[in-house]
Scaffold this motif. Structure first.
Motif, PDB file in Angstrom:
ATOM      1  N   LEU A  38       0.829  -1.201   0.000  1.00  0.00           N
ATOM      2  CA  LEU A  38       0.000   0.000   0.000  1.00  0.00           C
ATOM      3  C   LEU A  38       0.866   1.255   0.000  1.00  0.00           C
ATOM      4  CD1 LEU A  38      -2.749   1.416   0.242  1.00  0.00           C
ATOM      5  CD2 LEU A  38      -2.589   1.115   2.727  1.00  0.00           C
ATOM      6  N   ARG A  39       1.885   1.264   0.820  1.00  0.00           N
ATOM      7  CA  ARG A  39       2.719   2.460   0.910  1.00  0.00           C
ATOM      8  C   ARG A  39       3.636   2.601  -0.301  1.00  0.00           C
ATOM      9  NH1 ARG A  39       3.526   1.393   7.387  1.00  0.00           N
ATOM     10  NH2 ARG A  39       1.430   2.126   7.947  1.00  0.00           N
ATOM     11  N   ALA A  40       4.031   1.468  -0.890  1.00  0.00           N
ATOM     12  CA  ALA A  40       4.864   1.535  -2.090  1.00  0.00           C
ATOM     13  C   ALA A  40       4.112   2.145  -3.270  1.00  0.00           C
ATOM     14  CB  ALA A  40       5.372   0.145  -2.460  1.00  0.00           C
ATOM     15  N   LEU A  41       2.790   2.034  -3.236  1.00  0.00           N
ATOM     16  CA  LEU A  41       2.001   2.611  -4.322  1.00  0.00           C
ATOM     17  C   LEU A  41       2.104   4.134  -4.363  1.00  0.00           C
ATOM     18  CD1 LEU A  41      -1.281   0.497  -4.068  1.00  0.00           C
ATOM     19  CD2 LEU A  41       0.453   0.369  -5.844  1.00  0.00           C
ATOM     20  N   GLY A  42       2.380   4.736  -3.202  1.00  0.00           N
ATOM     21  CA  GLY A  42       2.482   6.189  -3.152  1.00  0.00           C
ATOM     22  C   GLY A  42       1.168   6.906  -3.367  1.00  0.00           C
ATOM     23  N   VAL A  43       0.044   6.227  -3.058  1.00  0.00           N
ATOM     24  CA  VAL A  43      -1.264   6.824  -3.337  1.00  0.00           C
ATOM     25  C   VAL A  43      -1.880   7.489  -2.110  1.00  0.00           C
ATOM     26  CG1 VAL A  43      -2.576   4.731  -2.810  1.00  0.00           C
ATOM     27  CG2 VAL A  43      -3.458   6.356  -4.516  1.00  0.00           C
ATOM     28  N   LEU A  44      -1.457   7.083  -0.914  1.00  0.00           N
ATOM     29  CA  LEU A  44      -2.045   7.655   0.299  1.00  0.00           C
ATOM     30  C   LEU A  44      -1.832   9.166   0.343  1.00  0.00           C
ATOM     31  CD1 LEU A  44      -0.950   4.959   2.910  1.00  0.00           C
ATOM     32  CD2 LEU A  44      -3.261   5.333   2.033  1.00  0.00           C
ATOM     33  N   ASP A  45      -2.902   9.893   0.692  1.00  0.00           N
ATOM     34  CA  ASP A  45      -2.870  11.349   0.866  1.00  0.00           C
ATOM     35  C   ASP A  45      -2.586  12.103  -0.437  1.00  0.00           C
ATOM     36  OD1 ASP A  45      -3.294  11.255   3.728  1.00  0.00           O
ATOM     37  OD2 ASP A  45      -1.235  10.527   3.877  1.00  0.00           O
ATOM     38  N   THR A  46      -2.866  11.464  -1.567  1.00  0.00           N
ATOM     39  CA  THR A  46      -2.727  12.162  -2.847  1.00  0.00           C
ATOM     40  C   THR A  46      -4.015  12.910  -3.173  1.00  0.00           C
ATOM     41  OG1 THR A  46      -3.420  10.175  -4.040  1.00  0.00           O
ATOM     42  CG2 THR A  46      -1.052  10.514  -3.742  1.00  0.00           C
ATOM     43  N   LEU A  47      -3.933  13.772  -4.166  1.00  0.00           N
ATOM     44  CA  LEU A  47      -5.095  14.559  -4.572  1.00  0.00           C
ATOM     45  C   LEU A  47      -6.141  13.678  -5.263  1.00  0.00           C
ATOM     46  CD1 LEU A  47      -3.264  17.686  -6.034  1.00  0.00           C
ATOM     47  CD2 LEU A  47      -4.507  17.541  -3.872  1.00  0.00           C
ATOM     48  N   PRO A  48      -7.401  14.133  -5.300  1.00  0.00           N
ATOM     49  CA  PRO A  48      -8.446  13.366  -5.988  1.00  0.00           C
ATOM     50  C   PRO A  48      -8.093  13.158  -7.456  1.00  0.00           C
ATOM     51  CG  PRO A  48      -9.427  15.097  -4.651  1.00  0.00           C
ATOM     52  CD  PRO A  48      -7.945  15.347  -4.645  1.00  0.00           C
ATOM     53  N   GLU A  49      -8.559  12.016  -7.979  1.00  0.00           N
ATOM     54  CA  GLU A  49      -8.357  11.706  -9.390  1.00  0.00           C
ATOM     55  C   GLU A  49      -9.679  11.293  -9.998  1.00  0.00           C
ATOM     56  OE1 GLU A  49      -4.762   9.378 -10.412  1.00  0.00           O
ATOM     57  OE2 GLU A  49      -4.328   9.429  -8.254  1.00  0.00           O
ATOM     58  N   ARG A  50      -9.887  11.724 -11.227  1.00  0.00           N
ATOM     59  CA  ARG A  50     -11.172  11.508 -11.889  1.00  0.00           C
ATOM     60  C   ARG A  50     -11.535  10.026 -11.979  1.00  0.00           C
ATOM     61  NH1 ARG A  50     -14.152  14.165 -15.916  1.00  0.00           N
ATOM     62  NH2 ARG A  50     -16.063  12.971 -16.254  1.00  0.00           N
ATOM     63  N   ALA A  51     -10.578   9.167 -12.261  1.00  0.00           N
ATOM     64  CA  ALA A  51     -10.882   7.748 -12.446  1.00  0.00           C
ATOM     65  C   ALA A  51     -11.464   7.139 -11.174  1.00  0.00           C
ATOM     66  CB  ALA A  51      -9.618   7.002 -12.865  1.00  0.00           C
ATOM     67  N   TYR A  52     -10.891   7.465 -10.020  1.00  0.00           N
ATOM     68  CA  TYR A  52     -11.396   6.916  -8.753  1.00  0.00           C
ATOM     69  C   TYR A  52     -12.729   7.557  -8.381  1.00  0.00           C
ATOM     70  CZ  TYR A  52      -6.729   4.931  -8.311  1.00  0.00           C
ATOM     71  OH  TYR A  52      -5.573   4.225  -8.531  1.00  0.00           O
ATOM     72  N   ASP A  53     -12.875   8.845  -8.656  1.00  0.00           N
ATOM     73  CA  ASP A  53     -14.165   9.496  -8.419  1.00  0.00           C
ATOM     74  C   ASP A  53     -15.265   8.827  -9.250  1.00  0.00           C
ATOM     75  OD1 ASP A  53     -12.914  11.246  -6.718  1.00  0.00           O
ATOM     76  OD2 ASP A  53     -12.803  12.890  -8.166  1.00  0.00           O
ATOM     77  N   ASP A  54     -14.930   8.440 -10.482  1.00  0.00           N
ATOM     78  CA  ASP A  54     -15.917   7.774 -11.330  1.00  0.00           C
ATOM     79  C   ASP A  54     -16.285   6.404 -10.782  1.00  0.00           C
ATOM     80  OD1 ASP A  54     -15.961   9.923 -13.030  1.00  0.00           O
ATOM     81  OD2 ASP A  54     -14.688   9.018 -14.569  1.00  0.00           O
TER      82      ASP A  54
END
Length: 414
Positions: free
Chosen positions: A17-33
């Motif tokens: 999970l931490r290697a992905l570098g996604v935690l605490d990132t800004l919103p992204e359209r694909a995930y919002d969809d």
């Protein structure tokens, strides 16, 4: 059911999970969809893309919930990731005995429904869920459960592809850093080379030229004819080395020259260059005709002067026997390019040799006929390139040559 204990794969799961570098990132359209599709599919007011960290669950996408994260103890998603292959459905949280002691029931007593599909990597690590919630109890059809599972699979694909993109970016960053370091090293080496040319080599050349001149002034009459002839060779060789050093230093310094682009009156600049060459014009009985309608061009005035000086000097050098040189400096405009033409009536250049003349030290004529270092045209070409332009040639034997500097035009000139 109390808060779920960490799964057996907790260490590798958190590392991934931490290697992905996604935690605490800004919103992204694909995930919002994905969250929006989950909400529409299940008809719930709340839909989340939730990632379960060591002490919290963080929402990469959220609809209907103002919080960006909650404590892990409050998380039904931490229960859902215990069974990566299943969708956890709690039709009525308030009356489900499995979750009677769950902390979220105390914090959110009006919560009625939860369903979460684990986001599972290709090697079976559940990182979080695509989940939906409602204050009312409800049940999901098998199609809705399958839809949640598919959305969670899409989220997993996005996460892992995002990681691959990040790895690509990191590799490219490393390559770029190495390239920058190499360029910096090359720049240092070039500066040392320029210093060697301008100082270490200049000193012995000056010694040769100075003392050979003293020999001529003080002792030439005492020397026999062969010695005088040999001394003449020494003097001419020393002067030629001096000119070559001048041109080499000028060429080597071009890439480190700070380009200062400004409006330059090409006609006035051509007049100054012509004045510089007045002694040569008198010796060869030549003349330079300058079009008074030459444009104002955007260029580095110092470099443009060097280019014009070299082009005019070449035109005065490569003349036909018995034909006084006539050089014209004109201009035209093609699209967004200003073109400055230097035309002559000299010996011309055969078609098969025209591609060679811009190479370093390339000469088409023996030195005893036409002197030079073979660097004048490469310097002009490099100056054109530094201006995001180019240098071209049209020529015919015993008719003459026309060199053209193509420079980006001044944007606001009519």
């Amino acid at each position: 059911m109390p808060p779920s204990p960490p799964p057996a794969t907790e260490g590798p799961r958190l590392a991934r999970l931490r290697a992905l570098g996604v935690l605490d990132t800004l919103p992204e359209r694909a995930y919002d969809d994905i969250a929006a599709l989950a909400q529409s599919l299940c008809g719930t007011p709340i839909a989340l893309v939730s990632l379960v960290d060591a002490e919290r669950q963080w929402f990469k996408a959220r609809i209907g919930l103002p919080l960006s994260e909650t404590p892990r103890d409050w998380s039904f998603c931490s229960n859902a990731i215990q069974a990566p292959g299943e969708v956890l459905v709690i039709e009525d949280v308030r009356h489900d005995p499995r979750f009677e002691d769950h902390p979220l029931r105390r914090e959110q007593p009006d919560l009625g429904f939860y369903a979460g599909a684990p986001i599972v990597t290709r090697d079976g690590l559940a990182l979080g869920t695509v989940c939906v919630m409602d204050v009312q109890a409800r049940c999901l059809s098998s199609e809705q459960v399958d839809g949640l599972r598919r959305l969670a699979g899409l989220a997993a694909t996005l996460l892992e592809q995002g990681t691959q993109d990040m790895e690509t970016l990191r590799r490219n960053e490393v390559r770029l850093s190495r390239t920058v370091a190499l360029l910096e090293r090359k720049t240092v080496e070039q500066q040392r080379f320029i210093y060697m040319l301008s100082h270490d080599l200049r000193e012995p050349v000056n010694t040769i030229n100075n003392f050979s001149a003293l020999l001529v002034d003080d002792h030439q009459a005492e020397l026999p004819a062969p010695a005088q002839r040999y001394l003449g060779f020494v003097r001419e060789g020393g002067r030629r080395i001096g000119r070559l050093l001048d041109d080499l230093v000028e060429f080597a310094q071009l890439d480190t020259h700070p380009l200062r682009i400004e409006a330059v009156d090409a006609a006035a600049l051509a007049q100054k260059v012509t004045q510089d060459l007045e002694p040569v014009l008198q010796r060869c009985q030549g003349r330079v005709e300058i079009d008074t309608a030459l444009p104002v061009v955007m260029a580095d005035p110092g470099l443009l002067r060097v280019a014009l000086h070299n082009l005019l000097s070449n035109a005065l050098k490569f003349t036909r026997p018995g034909v006084p040189p006539v050089i014209t400096v004109g201009a035209s405009r093609g699209g967004a390019i200003d073109q400055i033409h230097v035309s002559d009536n000299g010996v011309g250049i055969a078609q098969e040799h025209q591609g060679r003349i811009f190479g370093l030290f390339n000469r088409l004529h023996p030195r005893r006929r036409y002197d030079g270092t073979g660097l004048g045209l490469p310097i002009c070409q490099r100056i054109a390139e530094l201006h995001q332009g180019r240098l071209t040639l049209e020529s015919s034997i015993d008719v003459g040559s026309r060199f053209t500097l193509h420079l980006p035009a001044q944007a606001d000139r009519a």
